[in-house]
Design a protein around this motif. Structure first.
Motif, PDB file in Angstrom:
ATOM      1  N   PHE A  75      38.222  -5.590 -46.299  1.00 30.90           N
ATOM      2  CA  PHE A  75      37.917  -5.836 -47.131  1.00 30.90           C
ATOM      3  C   PHE A  75      36.310  -5.223 -46.636  1.00 30.90           C
ATOM      4  CE2 PHE A  75      34.685  -9.988 -46.076  1.00 30.90           C
ATOM      5  CZ  PHE A  75      34.424 -10.348 -47.486  1.00 30.90           C
ATOM      6  N   ARG A  76      35.986  -5.534 -45.389  1.00 34.13           N
ATOM      7  CA  ARG A  76      34.415  -5.266 -45.896  1.00 34.13           C
ATOM      8  C   ARG A  76      33.624  -3.792 -46.344  1.00 34.13           C
ATOM      9  NH1 ARG A  76      32.213  -9.173 -41.229  1.00 34.13           N
ATOM     10  NH2 ARG A  76      34.090 -10.279 -40.338  1.00 34.13           N
ATOM     11  N   LEU A  77      34.497  -2.795 -46.190  1.00 39.50           N
ATOM     12  CA  LEU A  77      33.718  -1.685 -46.591  1.00 39.50           C
ATOM     13  C   LEU A  77      33.897  -1.838 -48.542  1.00 39.50           C
ATOM     14  CD1 LEU A  77      33.083   1.345 -46.735  1.00 39.50           C
ATOM     15  CD2 LEU A  77      35.671   1.647 -47.124  1.00 39.50           C
ATOM     16  N   PRO A  78      34.733  -2.387 -49.054  1.00 38.27           N
ATOM     17  CA  PRO A  78      34.538  -2.362 -50.709  1.00 38.27           C
ATOM     18  C   PRO A  78      33.619  -3.930 -50.234  1.00 38.27           C
ATOM     19  CG  PRO A  78      37.150  -2.525 -49.736  1.00 38.27           C
ATOM     20  CD  PRO A  78      36.258  -2.661 -48.795  1.00 38.27           C
ATOM     21  N   VAL A  79      33.505  -4.655 -50.379  1.00 38.63           N
ATOM     22  CA  VAL A  79      32.489  -6.162 -50.280  1.00 38.63           C
ATOM     23  C   VAL A  79      31.458  -5.334 -49.998  1.00 38.63           C
ATOM     24  CG1 VAL A  79      32.451  -7.186 -48.266  1.00 38.63           C
ATOM     25  CG2 VAL A  79      32.833  -8.547 -50.286  1.00 38.63           C
ATOM     26  N   GLY A  80      31.492  -4.328 -48.778  1.00 35.34           N
ATOM     27  CA  GLY A  80      29.794  -4.012 -49.467  1.00 35.34           C
ATOM     28  C   GLY A  80      29.720  -2.869 -50.288  1.00 35.34           C
ATOM     29  N   VAL A  81      30.180  -2.429 -50.293  1.00 29.56           N
ATOM     30  CA  VAL A  81      30.471  -1.526 -51.553  1.00 29.56           C
ATOM     31  C   VAL A  81      29.422  -1.422 -53.074  1.00 29.56           C
ATOM     32  CG1 VAL A  81      30.987   1.019 -52.328  1.00 29.56           C
ATOM     33  CG2 VAL A  81      31.333   0.809 -50.495  1.00 29.56           C
ATOM     34  N   GLU A  91      22.829  -8.768 -48.432  1.00 24.50           N
ATOM     35  CA  GLU A  91      23.551  -8.896 -47.752  1.00 24.50           C
ATOM     36  C   GLU A  91      24.314  -9.820 -47.450  1.00 24.50           C
ATOM     37  OE1 GLU A  91      22.874  -5.712 -45.462  1.00 24.50           O
ATOM     38  OE2 GLU A  91      25.136  -5.206 -43.945  1.00 24.50           O
ATOM     39  N   GLN A  92      23.096 -10.851 -47.228  1.00 23.67           N
ATOM     40  CA  GLN A  92      23.309 -12.673 -46.071  1.00 23.67           C
ATOM     41  C   GLN A  92      24.153 -13.129 -47.708  1.00 23.67           C
ATOM     42  OE1 GLN A  92      20.486 -11.601 -47.144  1.00 23.67           O
ATOM     43  NE2 GLN A  92      19.453 -12.895 -48.475  1.00 23.67           N
ATOM     44  N   ASP A  93      25.165 -12.654 -48.063  1.00 25.08           N
ATOM     45  CA  ASP A  93      25.985 -13.307 -48.849  1.00 25.08           C
ATOM     46  C   ASP A  93      26.506 -12.490 -49.232  1.00 25.08           C
ATOM     47  OD1 ASP A  93      23.042 -15.214 -50.264  1.00 25.08           O
ATOM     48  OD2 ASP A  93      23.014 -13.987 -51.902  1.00 25.08           O
ATOM     49  N   ARG A  94      27.076 -12.036 -48.688  1.00 20.05           N
ATOM     50  CA  ARG A  94      28.139 -11.362 -49.207  1.00 20.05           C
ATOM     51  C   ARG A  94      29.748 -11.427 -48.478  1.00 20.05           C
ATOM     52  NH1 ARG A  94      26.556  -4.783 -48.389  1.00 20.05           N
ATOM     53  NH2 ARG A  94      24.229  -5.391 -50.224  1.00 20.05           N
ATOM     54  N   TYR A  95      29.608 -12.083 -47.665  1.00 16.47           N
ATOM     55  CA  TYR A  95      31.392 -11.726 -46.571  1.00 16.47           C
ATOM     56  C   TYR A  95      31.475 -13.538 -47.468  1.00 16.47           C
ATOM     57  CZ  TYR A  95      29.853  -8.398 -44.091  1.00 16.47           C
ATOM     58  OH  TYR A  95      29.165  -6.960 -43.126  1.00 16.47           O
ATOM     59  N   ARG A  96      31.509 -14.269 -47.782  1.00 16.27           N
ATOM     60  CA  ARG A  96      31.819 -15.575 -48.137  1.00 16.27           C
ATOM     61  C   ARG A  96      32.520 -15.400 -49.502  1.00 16.27           C
ATOM     62  NH1 ARG A  96      28.007 -18.706 -52.109  1.00 16.27           N
ATOM     63  NH2 ARG A  96      26.554 -17.750 -51.951  1.00 16.27           N
ATOM     64  N   PHE A  97      32.526 -14.085 -50.238  1.00 11.78           N
ATOM     65  CA  PHE A  97      32.927 -13.811 -51.181  1.00 11.78           C
ATOM     66  C   PHE A  97      34.714 -13.531 -50.507  1.00 11.78           C
ATOM     67  CE2 PHE A  97      29.215 -12.218 -52.920  1.00 11.78           C
ATOM     68  CZ  PHE A  97      28.147 -12.867 -53.513  1.00 11.78           C
ATOM     69  N   SER A 141      38.966 -13.983 -53.632  1.00 13.08           N
ATOM     70  CA  SER A 141      40.749 -14.596 -53.432  1.00 13.08           C
ATOM     71  C   SER A 141      41.338 -16.086 -54.416  1.00 13.08           C
ATOM     72  CB  SER A 141      40.763 -14.386 -51.583  1.00 13.08           C
ATOM     73  OG  SER A 141      42.252 -15.246 -51.192  1.00 13.08           O
ATOM     74  N   ASP A 142      40.568 -16.761 -53.707  1.00 17.56           N
ATOM     75  CA  ASP A 142      40.945 -17.993 -54.667  1.00 17.56           C
ATOM     76  C   ASP A 142      40.795 -17.646 -55.982  1.00 17.56           C
ATOM     77  OD1 ASP A 142      41.169 -20.113 -52.553  1.00 17.56           O
ATOM     78  OD2 ASP A 142      39.423 -20.386 -52.594  1.00 17.56           O
ATOM     79  N   LEU A 143      39.692 -16.718 -56.888  1.00 13.02           N
ATOM     80  CA  LEU A 143      39.839 -16.921 -57.756  1.00 13.02           C
ATOM     81  C   LEU A 143      41.225 -15.972 -58.709  1.00 13.02           C
ATOM     82  CD1 LEU A 143      37.790 -16.518 -60.641  1.00 13.02           C
ATOM     83  CD2 LEU A 143      36.341 -15.294 -59.552  1.00 13.02           C
ATOM     84  N   THR A 144      41.280 -15.650 -57.915  1.00 14.42           N
ATOM     85  CA  THR A 144      42.051 -13.441 -58.804  1.00 14.42           C
ATOM     86  C   THR A 144      43.415 -14.440 -58.810  1.00 14.42           C
ATOM     87  OG1 THR A 144      42.681 -13.201 -56.387  1.00 14.42           O
ATOM     88  CG2 THR A 144      40.532 -12.106 -58.153  1.00 14.42           C
ATOM     89  N   SER A 187      36.975 -23.833 -59.125  1.00 12.50           N
ATOM     90  CA  SER A 187      36.056 -23.921 -58.075  1.00 12.50           C
ATOM     91  C   SER A 187      35.375 -23.039 -58.068  1.00 12.50           C
ATOM     92  CB  SER A 187      36.426 -24.985 -56.439  1.00 12.50           C
ATOM     93  OG  SER A 187      37.417 -25.242 -56.753  1.00 12.50           O
ATOM     94  N   ALA A 188      35.817 -21.468 -57.450  1.00 10.48           N
ATOM     95  CA  ALA A 188      35.180 -20.397 -57.110  1.00 10.48           C
ATOM     96  C   ALA A 188      34.451 -19.686 -58.563  1.00 10.48           C
ATOM     97  CB  ALA A 188      36.328 -19.440 -56.527  1.00 10.48           C
ATOM     98  N   ALA A 189      35.603 -19.836 -59.029  1.00  9.43           N
ATOM     99  CA  ALA A 189      34.965 -19.206 -60.771  1.00  9.43           C
ATOM    100  C   ALA A 189      33.189 -20.601 -61.068  1.00  9.43           C
ATOM    101  CB  ALA A 189      35.287 -19.273 -62.223  1.00  9.43           C
ATOM    102  N   GLU A 190      33.158 -21.406 -60.340  1.00  9.44           N
ATOM    103  CA  GLU A 190      31.846 -21.891 -61.132  1.00  9.44           C
ATOM    104  C   GLU A 190      31.399 -21.731 -60.501  1.00  9.44           C
ATOM    105  OE1 GLU A 190      33.889 -26.310 -61.194  1.00  9.44           O
ATOM    106  OE2 GLU A 190      34.255 -25.479 -62.855  1.00  9.44           O
TER     107      GLU A 190
END
Ligand code: HEM
Length: 405
Positions: free
Chosen positions: A145-151, A160-166, A171-174, A191-194
């Motif tokens: 998870f961390r590699l692609p989200v970081g890239v 950077e500080q916003d990334r990990y909650r994604f 996962s909810d949105l898809t 909710s995720a979309a909003e």
């Protein structure tokens, strides 16, 4: 088993956990088979490849789906994807896709290589530390998870500080991309979309005020300059699309790939000796256990006949990409994982007008990550029982424990 029963089985937990025997049954019915309600399923490679590339087949747009599904328009998750290029046809899709392509260039992807190498090294350090006492490390969480989200966040310009909650939000949105039987299942996706829409609205405003060298800045500037070229809604829908398309799928490519390595020691040996290239390995993972298993199209033109089966205008086709990739009419020993194959061309990134915009980036990440993982951890081994995500369209693992010592 008829076509409708196969689709029904594919929607059960058991069918989703191993869809491949069901795909084999689907192919027995022919490459294109009816599944009821005027729909068809396509399980053969040649037929799926053709449909993906034919302009006479388009994607099912939000307008079309809203006509067929009561309550469709009340869901912000469906609405969001419906405004992205993934679910638009000409003229909108080519207009917006070419804008995205003009800023998401091969040069920008190639320039990311050093950042990918550095991110891989850092994540492997963290895995080594976590697993130093021999305890299992969850590869999905610690690395895949961390590699692609970081890239993708680097490319988009998400701090950077916003990334990990994604991870949770994506996962909810898809869920909105799966076969949803009851639209009430979309509460979390909505909710995720909003939340993601709010997030990118604020980030776009911030980047317009203080531009950076990133995609949010470039696309927000295009939208701010000319609403006709890119509307504000299109901007936001496509930023969210880039985010979630950019890592859910790549996360699953990495997880599915490592799982296959654990079952194929000869592939590990081949990668280590150089007999198998990282690119060949990646291609075969994509073919054999594709992160995207299903796509769909609607017949827009008249008189369409695919492999002898007429598909009337307005009728839908479910493309079983995971089945097409194992079609014995296209691949010798199609059910065998063989990373020495050449000329594989799996349909995992789609084809034609909607061909994945991030395929080079996803390949780059896998091709850097896999050899580095094997180099760093000569004794990498399963560290417990992995769990699959209960999804059909986006196929991957929830957890994949490993030991690294
Ligand atoms: C292993 C990783 C990936 C896989 C298997 C994958 C698969 C796909 C597939 C199958 C489609 C076409 C869907 C259709 O035809 O209906 C698609 C479209 C798309 N992908 Fe990917 N993808 C991956 C990674 C990425 C990455 C890393 C990005 C972005 C950074 C990305 C961005 C997109 C976008 C924007 C589209 C929509 C293109 C359009 O509709 O014109 N994907 N992807």
């Amino acid at each position: 088993m008829g076509g409708a029963a196969i689709i029904e089985q594919l929607m059960t937990t058991e069918g989703r956990s191993d869809p491949y025997p069901l795909y084999a049954k689907a192919r027995e019915l022919g490459p294109v088979a009816p599944i009821g309600d005027g729909m068809f399923m396509v399980s053969g490679y040649a037929a799926a490849n053709k449909i993906l590339r034919m302009p006479a087949f388009g994607v099912a747009t939000a307008e079309l789906l809203a006509d067929l599904t009561p309550g469709y328009t009340e869901h912000s998750s469906l609405d969001l994807f419906g405004r992205s290029i993934l679910q638009r046809n000409a003229p909108d899709q080519p207009r917006v896709r070419s804008l995205i392509a003009s800023v998401f260039t091969a040069r920008r992807v190639a320039a990311l290589r050093p950042a990918v190498v550095a991110a891989v090294d850092r994540l492997l350090d963290e895995m080594a530390e976590q697993g130093a006492d021999g305890s299992p490390v969850d590869f999905m969480d610690a690395f895949a998870f961390r590699l692609p989200v970081g890239v993708i966040c680097e490319l988009l310009g998400v701090p950077e500080q916003d990334r990990y909650r994604f991870r949770g939000l994506a996962s909810d949105l898809t869920v909105a991309l799966e076969f949803v039987q009851d639209l009430d299942e979309l509460t979390d996706a909505d909710s995720a979309a909003e939340e993601l829409t709010r997030y990118f609205t604020e980030l776009a405003v911030e980047r317009l005020a203080r531009p950076q060298d990133d995609l949010v800045t470039d696309l927000a500037r295009i939208a701010a300059a000319d609403d006709e070229r890119l509307s504000a809604e299109e901007l936001l829908a496509n930023l969210v699309l880039l985010l979630v398309a950019g890592f859910e799928t790549t996360t699953n490519l990495l997880g599915n790939g490592l799982n296959l390595l654990f079952h194929h020691p000869e592939a590990v040996a081949g990668l280590r000796s150089g007999a198998i290239t990282p690119a060949g390995f990646t291609d075969e993972v994509l073919r054999f256990d594709s992160p995207v298993q299903v796509s769909g199209r609607v017949a827009l033109g008249e008189d369409l006949v695919i492999e002898g089966v007429p598909i009337p205008p307005g009728h839908g086709v479910t493309l079983l990409v995971g089945s097409a990739n194992r079609d014995p009419a296209r691949y010798e020993r199609s059910e065998v994982f063989d990373p020495t194959r050449t000329d594989s061309q799996p349909l995992s990134f789609g084809g034609g007008a909607h061909f994945c915009l991030g395929s080079q980036l996803a390949r780059l990440e896998a091709e850097v990550a896999v050899p580095a993982l094997l180099d760093r951890f000569p004794r990498l081994a399963p560290g417990g029982v992995p769990t699959r995500r209960d999804r059909l369209v986006l196929r991957g693992f929830e957890t994949l424990p490993v030991t690294v010592r």
